[in-house]
Design a protein around this motif. Sequence first.
Motif: not given
Length: 187
Positions: A27, A30, A135-136, A163
């Motif tokens: 992450y 992100v 999702e990311p 998110t």
Amino acid sequence: MVTIRRARPGDAPALGEVHVACWRSAYAGVLPDSYLNSLSATAETRGYERAIAERRGGHAAFVAVADNLEMPGGGVVGFITGGLSRRPSIAEGEVETLYLMDDFHERGIGRRLMRAMASHLASLGAQSAFVWVLEPNPSRWFYERLGAKLVAREDMVFAHQRTTQLAYAWDPIHTLLTATATTKLPR
């Protein structure tokens, strides 16, 4: 060589360390750096100690352990946790976490961990299984490659930002067991 086995209480500190390292890697860029930097292996360890000891809802944890040739000193390089579903409207079994250190990707270890969990869930009588993934997360393709179908999405606030989390399911669970079956590689 990497072996897969059931987690033991003494593995909890390693699970905490792997958890934090994997979040910081997956992450970065992100989620906010402030959130990633605030992650604590000690806090994660306490949660894993409880989970390994209590085994509520059929909960189980399996670890991937590298011998000292793969990793100096040997040790846990990945793990998976899960049990009976906290959201039975999606599936009967749930993969709660799957973390694998970056240096051990693309070696079939994640697939072997998923196989251990799928077998465990099936032994509990689960006819289907699912996993949530943000999702990311760039690794969500892994679940798709194992035959999972996107079945739900939820918007949420996580780490002080909006998110979406996605639910991928294997229904029937046999789909996951088949996708993770061991195959011989050509010589």
